[in-house]
Design an enzyme around this catalytic site. Structure first.
Site, PDB file in Angstrom:
ATOM      1  N   ASN A  30      -7.482 -20.646 -37.493  1.00 31.43           N
ATOM      2  CA  ASN A  30      -7.672 -21.921 -36.804  1.00 31.43           C
ATOM      3  C   ASN A  30      -7.018 -22.131 -35.444  1.00 31.43           C
ATOM      4  O   ASN A  30      -5.583 -22.498 -35.201  1.00 31.43           O
ATOM      5  CB  ASN A  30      -7.288 -23.118 -37.716  1.00 31.43           C
ATOM      6  CG  ASN A  30      -7.612 -24.506 -37.267  1.00 31.43           C
ATOM      7  OD1 ASN A  30      -7.090 -24.985 -36.407  1.00 31.43           O
ATOM      8  ND2 ASN A  30      -8.567 -25.002 -37.929  1.00 31.43           N
ATOM      9  N   THR A  53     -12.749 -24.024 -38.076  1.00 32.45           N
ATOM     10  CA  THR A  53     -12.805 -25.230 -37.532  1.00 32.45           C
ATOM     11  C   THR A  53     -12.872 -26.262 -38.535  1.00 32.45           C
ATOM     12  O   THR A  53     -13.595 -26.219 -39.416  1.00 32.45           O
ATOM     13  CB  THR A  53     -13.870 -25.447 -36.422  1.00 32.45           C
ATOM     14  OG1 THR A  53     -13.645 -26.744 -35.860  1.00 32.45           O
ATOM     15  CG2 THR A  53     -15.291 -25.298 -36.740  1.00 32.45           C
ATOM     16  N   GLU A  54     -12.054 -27.015 -38.596  1.00 32.85           N
ATOM     17  CA  GLU A  54     -11.697 -27.940 -39.716  1.00 32.85           C
ATOM     18  C   GLU A  54     -12.705 -29.156 -40.048  1.00 32.85           C
ATOM     19  O   GLU A  54     -12.618 -29.434 -41.028  1.00 32.85           O
ATOM     20  CB  GLU A  54     -10.227 -28.777 -39.673  1.00 32.85           C
ATOM     21  CG  GLU A  54     -10.104 -29.641 -38.442  1.00 32.85           C
ATOM     22  CD  GLU A  54      -9.462 -29.103 -37.236  1.00 32.85           C
ATOM     23  OE1 GLU A  54      -9.545 -27.686 -37.067  1.00 32.85           O
ATOM     24  OE2 GLU A  54      -8.877 -29.578 -36.445  1.00 32.85           O
ATOM     25  N   ASN A  55     -13.710 -29.203 -38.941  1.00 39.16           N
ATOM     26  CA  ASN A  55     -14.781 -30.138 -39.457  1.00 39.16           C
ATOM     27  C   ASN A  55     -16.029 -29.351 -40.123  1.00 39.16           C
ATOM     28  O   ASN A  55     -16.887 -30.042 -40.578  1.00 39.16           O
ATOM     29  CB  ASN A  55     -15.414 -30.796 -38.060  1.00 39.16           C
ATOM     30  CG  ASN A  55     -15.938 -29.506 -37.184  1.00 39.16           C
ATOM     31  OD1 ASN A  55     -15.227 -28.569 -36.880  1.00 39.16           O
ATOM     32  ND2 ASN A  55     -16.842 -29.674 -36.732  1.00 39.16           N
ATOM     33  N   SER A  95     -12.744 -28.095 -46.500  1.00 39.50           N
ATOM     34  CA  SER A  95     -12.339 -27.521 -45.340  1.00 39.50           C
ATOM     35  C   SER A  95     -10.565 -27.705 -45.286  1.00 39.50           C
ATOM     36  O   SER A  95      -9.869 -26.711 -45.279  1.00 39.50           O
ATOM     37  CB  SER A  95     -12.731 -28.136 -44.278  1.00 39.50           C
ATOM     38  OG  SER A  95     -12.240 -27.570 -42.904  1.00 39.50           O
TER      39      SER A  95
END
Lengths: 218, 236
Positions: A30, A53-55, A95
């Protein structure tokens, strides 16, 4: 008269290239916003990293060609990206389960301050009129297996960013494993900051003077 | 007969009362249900509590709802954008309350709300100012914070396609908070590009099962926040 300002140590690209050398093949990574994003440009030959990607995307690829993007396909910095073959989409709870559950191997973040015990401050100056905004930084540092900071060694006004104790509000306690600056690569150890290597053309004293806590030479 | 389709955004939000708590999906513009938010502005409900990751950009969508002073509190992880002064202005003038929550904690609080779990422990924010006043406990030698569930009266969400039973599939990273908000609200309203008959979506690819969804409304060509902001659009 021309003023020639000599570059000391690595450029931002060179810092990112140096960091990428330490990421093993197949790692789930990340990348934070800013200098960390540059790391994606320097994947060493023969290795594949899978970007999270944390979204809600694993297998993030580069920005799309002009006009070929989708407003529903963005990264955590809210910029349009692409999904590589083998990518997967998921919702936010999944996530952050990847993050907190220790499934992500490495997170690379920018830093305002890093303390010699591994404390990180990177989300707020704590000024009274600042709009507080934290995003996923506190979850990332709490859950990802290794957390690297990539940052200039000092602030624009010349103050050390590597310090005895963070003055800004913390993002996490004892969370940083390694720091990459233009001057050096430095580990956070139980004994404090320890030099891993100097950037080409930089000597130890120069780094030590610009570090706000003792720097061990191993 | 089950048929969750409603005529349009206006009808979909018509019963949202003053003082309601409303979860609004989206991460930035991805998955932001702009048409439902604009219908909510037209509808006129006030003193809302909004639960959403961001606070919108420009003066459209979520930012327009705030600008119209319909929202008294936001529960949010990142209320800052490069191109909006709506939230900062309201916040600095004391016209809006902010509960700042780490993004993963926000997601898990919503998930827990939908799953009937009243509280949970998380490692995020331990040792930071966001831990102030929170109960902590040690498990296996590590410190964790107690966090409460989040539930809401309504959820406004954007998907790509739904059937009339309320089964929903999403578009790419527009999925973000949609599936968990759908679980955590008493009344979940989803706008989608197209509505199909039952059987029109392969059960293997359904993301939000219809049991979590109360109303679906078709918005065939939804607007994109970034395009509206670039054009200098405002709403209403």
């Amino acid at each position: 008269m021309t003023i020639h300002r000599e570059q000391i140590g690595r450029s931002k690209d060179e810092m990112a290239r140096r960091l990428a050398l330490d990421i093993p093949d197949g790692a789930y990574v990340n990348l934070g916003i800013g200098i960390p994003e540059l790391v994606a440009r320097f994947v060493p030959e023969g290795r594949t990293f899978v970007y999270h990607t944390e979204n809600g995307l694993l297998g993030m690829g580069p920005s799309p060609e002009n006009g070929a993007g989708d407003p529903d396909l963005i990264n955590a910095g809210k910029r349009q990206v692409t999904a590589l073959p083998g990518a997967a989409y998921f919702h936010h709870a999944d996530s952050f389960a990847m993050i907190r559950g220790g499934h992500i191997d490495l997170c690379v973040l920018g830093a305002m301050q890093v303390a010699c015990n591994g404390d990180l401050a990177n989300w707020s100056t704590g000024e009274p009129d600042a709009i507080p905004a934290v995003g996923g930084a506190m979850d990332l540092v709490a859950g990802v297996k290794s957390v690297y900071a990539i940052t200039q060694h000092c602030t624009k006004t010349g103050d050390p960013k590597l310090v005895e104790r963070c003055a800004y509000p913390l993002t996490g306690r004892g969370v940083i494993n390694r720091i990459y600056t233009e001057l050096a690569v430095i580990d956070v150890t139980p004994a404090g900051f320890a030099l891993v290597e100097l950037s080409p053309g930089v000597d130890f004293e120069y780094v030590r003077e610009r570090t706000g806590a003792p720097l061990l030479r191993r | 007969m089950v048929d969750k389709q409603v005529q349009g955004p206006k009808e979909a939000v018509a019963d949202i009362p003053d003082g309601a708590s409303v979860m609004i999906g989206g991460f930035g513009e991805a998955g932001s249900p702009i048409e439902l938010i604009h219908a909510l502005i037209d509808h006129g409900a006030r003193r809302l509590t909004v639960i959403s990751n961001n606070t919108g950009s420009g003066e459209v969508g979520l930012a327009a709802l705030l600008k119209a002073e319909r929202v008294s509190k936001v529960i949010c992880s990142f209320p800052r954008t490069a191109n909006s002064t709506v939230f900062p202005d309201l916040y600095r003038s004391g016209k809006i309350e902010l509960e700042l929550v780490p993004q993963g904690t926000l997601a898990e609080r919503i998930r827990a709300g939908g799953a009937g779990i009243p509280a949970f422990y998380t490692p995020a924010a331990v040792g930071t100012p966001l831990a102030d006043g929170k109960e902590s406990r040690e498990f296996d030698g590590k410190e964790f914070l107690l966090e409460r569930w989040l539930r809401a009266d309504f959820a406004l969400i954007k998907g790509r396609c739904a059937d009339t039973f309320g089964n929903v599939v999403y578009n790419k990273t527009g999925r973000n908070f949609g599936p968990i908000m759908a679980m955590a609200a008493k009344v979940t309203i989803v706008q989608v590009n197209s509505i199909v008959q039952p059987g029109g979506i392969d059960p293997e690819v359904v993301v939000s099962p219809g049991i979590f969804v109360d109303r679906v409304v078709e918005v065939a060509e939804p607007m994109h926040e970034s395009e509206l902001v670039a054009a200098g659009a405002t709403y209403p």
